[in-house]
Design an enzyme around this catalytic site. Structure first.
Site, PDB file in Angstrom:
ATOM      1  N   ASP A  34      17.311  -7.827 -30.154  1.00 48.39           N
ATOM      2  CA  ASP A  34      15.962  -7.228 -30.227  1.00 48.39           C
ATOM      3  C   ASP A  34      15.403  -6.859 -28.859  1.00 48.39           C
ATOM      4  OD1 ASP A  34      15.509  -9.676 -29.139  1.00 48.39           O
ATOM      5  OD2 ASP A  34      14.076 -10.362 -30.665  1.00 48.39           O
ATOM      6  N   GLN A  94      -1.653  -3.265  -4.790  1.00 45.69           N
ATOM      7  CA  GLN A  94      -2.955  -3.362  -5.480  1.00 45.69           C
ATOM      8  C   GLN A  94      -3.540  -4.735  -5.152  1.00 45.69           C
ATOM      9  OE1 GLN A  94      -4.464  -0.911  -7.188  1.00 45.69           O
ATOM     10  NE2 GLN A  94      -6.178  -2.076  -8.000  1.00 45.69           N
ATOM     11  N   LYS A 193      -3.701   7.393   9.558  1.00 40.04           N
ATOM     12  CA  LYS A 193      -3.500   8.021   8.247  1.00 40.04           C
ATOM     13  C   LYS A 193      -4.746   7.881   7.390  1.00 40.04           C
ATOM     14  CE  LYS A 193      -0.863   6.053   4.920  1.00 40.04           C
ATOM     15  NZ  LYS A 193       0.418   5.609   4.356  1.00 40.04           N
ATOM     16  N   ARG A 195      -5.779   8.221   3.424  1.00 35.15           N
ATOM     17  CA  ARG A 195      -5.244   8.378   2.069  1.00 35.15           C
ATOM     18  C   ARG A 195      -6.445   8.586   1.150  1.00 35.15           C
ATOM     19  NH1 ARG A 195      -0.488   7.304  -0.598  1.00 35.15           N
ATOM     20  NH2 ARG A 195       0.763   6.297   0.991  1.00 35.15           N
TER      21      ARG A 195
HETATM   22  C1  R5P Z   1       1.272   2.450   3.233  1.00 31.10           C
HETATM   23  O1  R5P Z   1       0.369   2.651   3.955  1.00 31.10           O
HETATM   24  C2  R5P Z   1       2.678   2.120   3.569  1.00 31.10           C
HETATM   25  O2  R5P Z   1       2.861   1.506   4.783  1.00 31.10           O
HETATM   26  C3  R5P Z   1       3.556   3.330   3.439  1.00 31.10           C
HETATM   27  O3  R5P Z   1       3.276   4.218   4.494  1.00 31.10           O
HETATM   28  C4  R5P Z   1       3.318   4.014   2.123  1.00 31.10           C
HETATM   29  O4  R5P Z   1       3.329   3.099   1.071  1.00 31.10           O
HETATM   30  C5  R5P Z   1       4.341   5.080   1.896  1.00 31.10           C
HETATM   31  O5  R5P Z   1       4.047   5.714   0.691  1.00 31.10           O
HETATM   32  P1  R5P Z   1       4.418   7.227   0.477  1.00 31.10           P
HETATM   33  O6  R5P Z   1       5.866   7.377   0.831  1.00 31.10           O
HETATM   34  O7  R5P Z   1       4.132   7.479  -0.966  1.00 31.10           O
HETATM   35  O8  R5P Z   1       3.539   8.048   1.365  1.00 31.10           O
END
Ligand code: R5P
Length: 298
Positions: A34, A94, A193, A195
């Site tokens: 199963d 997360q 960076k 995001r």
């Molecule tokens: C996040 O800040 C991590 O250090 C990586 O840069 C990130 O998880 C990379 O994710 P992706 O390849 O989707 O940009």
């Protein structure tokens, strides 16, 4: 110490056991018709110190459940200590409730492992940006190891970079870039960076700011923990190409490589990208077995 590899990490467990000069234990994992999992430990574990290695890659929910089942069984059979080793710790990203009602999955996974009898925990280059330290997520002793020394050595021996500069593609990656730079006997820097993730979306758009970092005529080695969609590295590589960089290489611990990532990275001008066997795949050229074995010995 008995080393047991879950079905996601048997080859890695064998390498760790070899590093420690022993044979791995015998764990059988099968499926009932199963779809449920069947698990049997063939070694005597009563009053033993047991290490359960199971990386939480590709099918994280399945791998986590097997690790929980294994640890709970080890406790039930009277193991003295149970060290869970999850080289790739899924759900770590997360680590906050960004929007109301969201699960803080990293904390939930930690609690589940504790409920299942885990007495200590090891992971590698864990992505807990906001919390910083894996010890803050667990109540049991927990350590975050790094594969960056091994990745740096690989870059030195195989990429043979000329006049290199090591770059962390974002601020958090500076810690990893600094280790790789030491192995290459050169300097390191980090980009910035941004995001952008909108409510209701699970993916995000990335913008990288290279500032006034000088890369002209130099080989660039990017060091990061994860390459997932490749968006971060692609944006960072484009900035380096624009700045006149020579060859561009990437080392990362966890080559998640969501669909199209390698193509995206190569199209941005990256020559080679390699990762480790925390997340086994076509570019997992470096093993983390010595890192795990050294931590288990200490
Ligand atoms: C996040 O800040 C991590 O250090 C990586 O840069 C990130 O998880 C990379 O994710 P992706 O390849 O989707 O940009």
């Amino acid at each position: 110490m008995l080393i047991l590899g879950g079905s996601a990490s048997q080859p890695l467990a064998e390498k760790v056991a070899k590093e420690l000069g022993q044979e791995p234990g015998h764990l059988e994992v099968k499926r009932f018709p199963d779809g449920e999992k069947y698990l049997r430990i063939y070694n005597e574990v009563k009053d033993q110190d047991v290490v359960a290695i199971q990386s939480l890659y590709r099918t994280p929910d399945e791998n986590i459940f097997e690790l929980l089942l294994l640890n709970d069984t080890l406790r039930d059979l009277g193991a003295r200590s149970i060290t869970a080793v999850a080289p790739y710790l899924a759900y770590a990203r997360q680590d906050s409730r960004f929007f109301p009602g969201e699960a803080v999955s990293s904390a939930s996974v930690a609690r589940l492992l504790e409920y299942a009898g885990t007495t200590s925990f090891l992971t590698i280059d864990c992505h807990l940006h906001r919390l910083g330290d894996v010890a803050k997520v667990f109540k049991i002793p927990a350590r975050n190891l790094t594969a960056m020394h091994e990745l740096g050595k690989y870059a030195r021996e195989h990429f043979k970079p000329r006049n290199p500069i090591v770059i962390g593609p974002d601020e958090e990656a500076e810690q990893w870039a600094s280790v790789v730079a030491k192995e290459l006997d050169t300097e390191h820097v980090a980009f910035r960076k941004v995001r952008v993730r909108k409510e209701g979306m699970t993916s995000s758009k990335v913008e990288v700011d290279a500032g006034d970092i000088e890369v002209k005529g130099r080989d660039v080695v990017f060091a990061d923990d994860i390459v997932s969609t490749g968006g971060t590295i692609a944006e960072a590589a484009k900035a380096c190409k624009k700045g006149g960089a020579n060859r561009i290489f990437v080392v990362c611990t966890h080559p998640v490589l969501a669909e199209g990532a390698l193509k995206r990275i190569k199209a941005a001008g990256v020559l080679k990208v390699i990762g480790t066997d925390t997340y086994p795949g076509p570019i997992s050229k470096v093993t983390v077995a010595p890192v795990i074995a050294a931590a288990l010995k200490s």
